[in-house]
Design a protein around this motif. Structure first.
Motif, PDB file in Angstrom:
ATOM      1  N   PHE A 291       4.252   1.411  26.648  1.00 51.31           N
ATOM      2  CA  PHE A 291       5.288   1.190  25.875  1.00 51.31           C
ATOM      3  C   PHE A 291       5.502  -0.407  25.583  1.00 51.31           C
ATOM      4  CE2 PHE A 291       7.104   5.268  27.915  1.00 51.31           C
ATOM      5  CZ  PHE A 291       6.099   5.887  27.484  1.00 51.31           C
ATOM      6  N   GLY A 292       4.294  -0.995  25.542  1.00 52.43           N
ATOM      7  CA  GLY A 292       4.584  -2.552  25.470  1.00 52.43           C
ATOM      8  C   GLY A 292       3.811  -3.332  24.571  1.00 52.43           C
ATOM      9  N   GLY A 293       2.910  -2.593  23.638  1.00 51.92           N
ATOM     10  CA  GLY A 293       2.026  -3.024  22.544  1.00 51.92           C
ATOM     11  C   GLY A 293       1.665  -2.056  21.680  1.00 51.92           C
ATOM     12  N   TRP A 294       1.454  -2.019  20.300  1.00 53.32           N
ATOM     13  CA  TRP A 294       1.361  -1.070  19.589  1.00 53.32           C
ATOM     14  C   TRP A 294       0.914  -1.326  18.208  1.00 53.32           C
ATOM     15  CZ3 TRP A 294       6.352  -1.640  21.552  1.00 53.32           C
ATOM     16  CH2 TRP A 294       7.251  -1.910  20.741  1.00 53.32           C
ATOM     17  N   VAL A 295       0.271  -0.538  17.319  1.00 52.67           N
ATOM     18  CA  VAL A 295      -0.093  -0.751  15.903  1.00 52.67           C
ATOM     19  C   VAL A 295       0.961  -0.024  15.001  1.00 52.67           C
ATOM     20  CG1 VAL A 295      -2.325  -1.510  16.385  1.00 52.67           C
ATOM     21  CG2 VAL A 295      -1.842   0.916  16.037  1.00 52.67           C
ATOM     22  N   MET A 296       1.250  -0.491  14.053  1.00 53.52           N
ATOM     23  CA  MET A 296       2.200  -0.072  12.885  1.00 53.52           C
ATOM     24  C   MET A 296       1.357   0.132  11.511  1.00 53.52           C
ATOM     25  SD  MET A 296       5.181   0.379  14.036  1.00 53.52           S
ATOM     26  CE  MET A 296       6.054   0.950  12.750  1.00 53.52           C
ATOM     27  N   VAL A 297       0.879   1.552  11.586  1.00 52.27           N
ATOM     28  CA  VAL A 297      -0.102   1.654  10.533  1.00 52.27           C
ATOM     29  C   VAL A 297       0.408   2.358   9.201  1.00 52.27           C
ATOM     30  CG1 VAL A 297      -2.274   3.106  10.214  1.00 52.27           C
ATOM     31  CG2 VAL A 297      -1.785   2.302  12.453  1.00 52.27           C
TER      32      VAL A 297
ATOM     33  N   ALA B  55      -0.113   9.930   5.129  1.00 49.79           N
ATOM     34  CA  ALA B  55       0.357  10.895   6.140  1.00 49.79           C
ATOM     35  C   ALA B  55      -0.040  10.778   7.519  1.00 49.79           C
ATOM     36  CB  ALA B  55      -0.353  12.235   5.705  1.00 49.79           C
ATOM     37  N   ASN B  56       0.829  10.993   8.564  1.00 49.81           N
ATOM     38  CA  ASN B  56       0.623  10.994   9.782  1.00 49.81           C
ATOM     39  C   ASN B  56      -0.429  12.165  10.120  1.00 49.81           C
ATOM     40  OD1 ASN B  56       1.040  10.035  12.501  1.00 49.81           O
ATOM     41  ND2 ASN B  56       2.496  11.431  12.842  1.00 49.81           N
ATOM     42  N   GLU B  57      -1.480  11.857   9.825  1.00 52.59           N
ATOM     43  CA  GLU B  57      -2.859  12.675   9.881  1.00 52.59           C
ATOM     44  C   GLU B  57      -3.927  12.173  10.461  1.00 52.59           C
ATOM     45  OE1 GLU B  57      -3.346  15.122   6.241  1.00 52.59           O
ATOM     46  OE2 GLU B  57      -1.381  16.080   6.643  1.00 52.59           O
ATOM     47  N   PRO B  58      -4.910  12.466  11.308  1.00 48.44           N
ATOM     48  CA  PRO B  58      -5.860  11.842  11.766  1.00 48.44           C
ATOM     49  C   PRO B  58      -6.822  10.959  10.701  1.00 48.44           C
ATOM     50  CG  PRO B  58      -5.501  13.986  13.112  1.00 48.44           C
ATOM     51  CD  PRO B  58      -4.601  13.836  12.029  1.00 48.44           C
ATOM     52  N   GLU B  59      -7.074  11.895   9.670  1.00 47.96           N
ATOM     53  CA  GLU B  59      -8.090  11.276   8.729  1.00 47.96           C
ATOM     54  C   GLU B  59      -7.441  10.232   8.060  1.00 47.96           C
ATOM     55  OE1 GLU B  59      -7.354  14.480   8.981  1.00 47.96           O
ATOM     56  OE2 GLU B  59      -9.260  15.382   9.983  1.00 47.96           O
ATOM     57  N   ALA B  60      -6.211  10.285   7.586  1.00 54.67           N
ATOM     58  CA  ALA B  60      -5.451   9.258   6.943  1.00 54.67           C
ATOM     59  C   ALA B  60      -5.205   7.994   7.855  1.00 54.67           C
ATOM     60  CB  ALA B  60      -4.091   9.787   6.529  1.00 54.67           C
ATOM     61  N   LEU B  61      -4.962   8.306   9.149  1.00 54.67           N
ATOM     62  CA  LEU B  61      -4.506   7.038  10.050  1.00 54.67           C
ATOM     63  C   LEU B  61      -6.028   6.111  10.405  1.00 54.67           C
ATOM     64  CD1 LEU B  61      -2.422   9.115  12.768  1.00 54.67           C
ATOM     65  CD2 LEU B  61      -1.633   7.200  11.189  1.00 54.67           C
ATOM     66  N   LEU B  62      -6.924   7.206  10.588  1.00 56.18           N
ATOM     67  CA  LEU B  62      -8.316   6.505  10.857  1.00 56.18           C
ATOM     68  C   LEU B  62      -8.537   5.516   9.466  1.00 56.18           C
ATOM     69  CD1 LEU B  62     -10.369   8.963  12.727  1.00 56.18           C
ATOM     70  CD2 LEU B  62      -9.717   6.708  13.261  1.00 56.18           C
TER      71      LEU B  62
ATOM     72  N   LEU C 106      -6.749   2.342   9.325  1.00 54.23           N
ATOM     73  CA  LEU C 106      -7.104   1.613  10.540  1.00 54.23           C
ATOM     74  C   LEU C 106      -8.382   0.880  10.122  1.00 54.23           C
ATOM     75  CD1 LEU C 106      -6.625   3.774  13.392  1.00 54.23           C
ATOM     76  CD2 LEU C 106      -5.318   1.435  13.378  1.00 54.23           C
ATOM     77  N   LYS C 107      -9.454   1.684   9.562  1.00 55.56           N
ATOM     78  CA  LYS C 107     -10.556   1.137   9.351  1.00 55.56           C
ATOM     79  C   LYS C 107     -10.312  -0.030   8.174  1.00 55.56           C
ATOM     80  CE  LYS C 107     -13.466   4.893  10.770  1.00 55.56           C
ATOM     81  NZ  LYS C 107     -14.262   5.888  10.252  1.00 55.56           N
ATOM     82  N   ALA C 108      -9.102   0.299   7.108  1.00 53.92           N
ATOM     83  CA  ALA C 108      -8.996  -0.709   6.070  1.00 53.92           C
ATOM     84  C   ALA C 108      -8.241  -1.797   6.415  1.00 53.92           C
ATOM     85  CB  ALA C 108      -8.568  -0.050   4.954  1.00 53.92           C
ATOM     86  N   GLY C 109      -7.910  -1.982   7.820  1.00 54.09           N
ATOM     87  CA  GLY C 109      -6.787  -2.928   8.420  1.00 54.09           C
ATOM     88  C   GLY C 109      -5.456  -2.936   7.639  1.00 54.09           C
ATOM     89  N   MET C 110      -5.013  -1.624   7.249  1.00 50.20           N
ATOM     90  CA  MET C 110      -3.823  -1.241   7.003  1.00 50.20           C
ATOM     91  C   MET C 110      -2.620  -1.219   7.878  1.00 50.20           C
ATOM     92  SD  MET C 110      -3.716  -1.381   3.237  1.00 50.20           S
ATOM     93  CE  MET C 110      -4.664  -2.830   3.727  1.00 50.20           C
ATOM     94  N   PHE C 111      -2.475  -2.195   8.675  1.00 46.24           N
ATOM     95  CA  PHE C 111      -1.415  -2.065   9.877  1.00 46.24           C
ATOM     96  C   PHE C 111      -1.209  -3.450  10.337  1.00 46.24           C
ATOM     97  CE2 PHE C 111      -5.777  -2.255  11.602  1.00 46.24           C
ATOM     98  CZ  PHE C 111      -5.617  -3.017  12.718  1.00 46.24           C
ATOM     99  N   TYR C 112      -0.117  -3.550  10.923  1.00 45.53           N
ATOM    100  CA  TYR C 112      -0.003  -4.850  11.808  1.00 45.53           C
ATOM    101  C   TYR C 112       0.399  -4.495  13.315  1.00 45.53           C
ATOM    102  CZ  TYR C 112       5.123  -3.966  11.477  1.00 45.53           C
ATOM    103  OH  TYR C 112       6.496  -3.597  11.617  1.00 45.53           O
TER     104      TYR C 112
ATOM    105  N   ALA D  44       0.880  -1.399  -0.019  1.00 50.37           N
ATOM    106  CA  ALA D  44      -0.103   0.016   0.005  1.00 50.37           C
ATOM    107  C   ALA D  44       0.861   1.136   0.213  1.00 50.37           C
ATOM    108  CB  ALA D  44      -0.998   0.052   1.230  1.00 50.37           C
ATOM    109  N   PRO D  45       0.313   2.295  -0.626  1.00 51.67           N
ATOM    110  CA  PRO D  45       1.070   3.445  -0.575  1.00 51.67           C
ATOM    111  C   PRO D  45       1.337   4.022   0.900  1.00 51.67           C
ATOM    112  CG  PRO D  45      -0.875   4.063  -1.426  1.00 51.67           C
ATOM    113  CD  PRO D  45      -0.863   2.509  -1.335  1.00 51.67           C
ATOM    114  N   GLY D  46       2.519   4.811   1.015  1.00 49.79           N
ATOM    115  CA  GLY D  46       2.793   5.429   2.195  1.00 49.79           C
ATOM    116  C   GLY D  46       3.744   4.964   3.263  1.00 49.79           C
ATOM    117  N   ARG D  47       3.675   5.244   4.352  1.00 53.00           N
ATOM    118  CA  ARG D  47       4.921   4.668   5.326  1.00 53.00           C
ATOM    119  C   ARG D  47       4.230   4.105   6.540  1.00 53.00           C
ATOM    120  NH1 ARG D  47       7.800   8.667   9.117  1.00 53.00           N
ATOM    121  NH2 ARG D  47       7.213   6.914  10.388  1.00 53.00           N
ATOM    122  N   PHE D  48       4.756   3.464   7.323  1.00 48.49           N
ATOM    123  CA  PHE D  48       4.387   2.887   8.478  1.00 48.49           C
ATOM    124  C   PHE D  48       4.449   3.954   9.744  1.00 48.49           C
ATOM    125  CE2 PHE D  48       5.059  -1.319   6.708  1.00 48.49           C
ATOM    126  CZ  PHE D  48       3.695  -1.842   6.879  1.00 48.49           C
TER     127      PHE D  48
END
Length: 305
Positions: free
Chosen positions: A200-206, A210-217, A220-226, A7-11
């Motif tokens: 600092f023990g568990g997180w998501v890599m989305v 862009a590191n902006e709320p709309e893009a991150l949300l 997340l909804k599309a499952g573009m993370f681990y 997918a385009p972008g970065r983690f």
């Protein structure tokens, strides 16, 4: 679903479950945000308990955004009883600041109040990414999980529940939902209160553009993370015969599927693994776990095959 690694972008690294002194956390919101930013996180969702005794907070963390660090508004919602009689705990990230409270004055269910599935559906309709919080800690049953049909995800690792109760795991519920065809994603979080070593023990890599709320949300909804406790997933390719995994140095790579379908490869400082798909012929979904030498894990979202 588009593959997260192509997918385009970065983690971007973020925590989706955090508390401040606006509910039962130890630190003010500004200090919570400062600590996550100092730890190298790209974003944070402050999710205080949306309940009457705390005046139904959706904390405005926008003033604490900075170059390279953003925040998502959210809350941990509570309303109605689960099967065991306890109040629902539902994670909602991306809520509007004016999300209407229900009738939840305290942590005890009330007759006739909004149900958990109802408040979750209302949060999704308001634009939030919604997850079933800490299933093991809550004593959540499979019928409970089935009823929360609006949820995007299951919280499969909760660091606070690990440190404070040894009930961190939500994979049992998640895998059963997947086996029933429910296309949920899998999140790891802190549930940090800063009252014990729960941060600092568990997180998501989305993966987002862009590191902006709309893009991150949207990601997340599309499952573009681990999700991770430390290891990196760098690529997963599913061919007709194999699952090919690239990762940071690992001692174990596991592919899991429906029911008893699971195959592991073990070694030292492995950065690639190839696992045949024979065992997974009857499984409509696959997911990957990577474990490093210190026992830390990373988890992919499910792949529907």
């Amino acid at each position: 679903m588009q593959d997260v690694f192509s997918a385009p972008g970065r983690f971007y690294r973020g925590n989706l479950h955090t508390h401040s002194d606006r509910s039962d956390g130890a630190l003010p919101p500004e200090e919570v945000c400062r600590r996550y930013r100092a730890e190298g996180y790209d974003f944070l969702a402050l999710t205080d308990h949306f309940i009457g005794i705390y005046d139904y907070p959706i904390v405005d963390t926008r003033p604490f955004r900075a170059p390279g660090f953003t925040t998502l508004l959210g809350a941990e919602l509570h309303s109605g009883p689960m099967g065991n009689g306890d109040l629902w705990h539902i994670l909602a990230v991306g809520l509007p600041g004016d999300f209407a409270p229900g009738n939840a004055p305290h942590f005890r269910p009330l007759p006739g109040q909004e149900t958990g599935p109802e408040i979750a559906a209302r949060a999704v309709a308001a634009g939030a990414f919604v997850a079933i919080a800490h299933p093991n800690w809550s004593g959540l049953t499979l019928p409970d999980a089935r009823s929360l049909s609006a949820a995007h995800a299951v919280e499969v690792y909760n660091h606070g529940c690990h440190t404070g109760a040894d009930r961190a795991d939500g994979f049992g519920i998640a895998d059963l939902l997947l086996t029933e065809g429910r296309r949920v994603s899998l999140i790891a979080t802190d549930d940090a209160h800063f009252t014990e070593p729960d941060h600092f023990g568990g997180w998501v890599m989305v993966k987002a553009e862009a590191n902006e709320p709309e893009a991150l949300l949207a990601a997340l909804k599309a499952g573009m993370f681990y999700s991770s406790q430390g290891p990196e997933l760098r690529r997963i390719d599913i061919t007709a015969t194999t699952v090919e995994v690239q990762c940071s140095a690992a001692v174990t790579v596991i592919v899991q599927g429906q029911a008893t379908a699971a195959v592991a490869v073990h070694g030292q400082s492995m950065t690639r693994a190839s696992i045949r798909r024979d065992r997974f012929a009857a499984s409509p979904w696959l997911r990957v776990t990577v474990i490093d030498a210190s026992g830390k894990r990373a988890w992919s979202n499910p792949y529907w095959v």
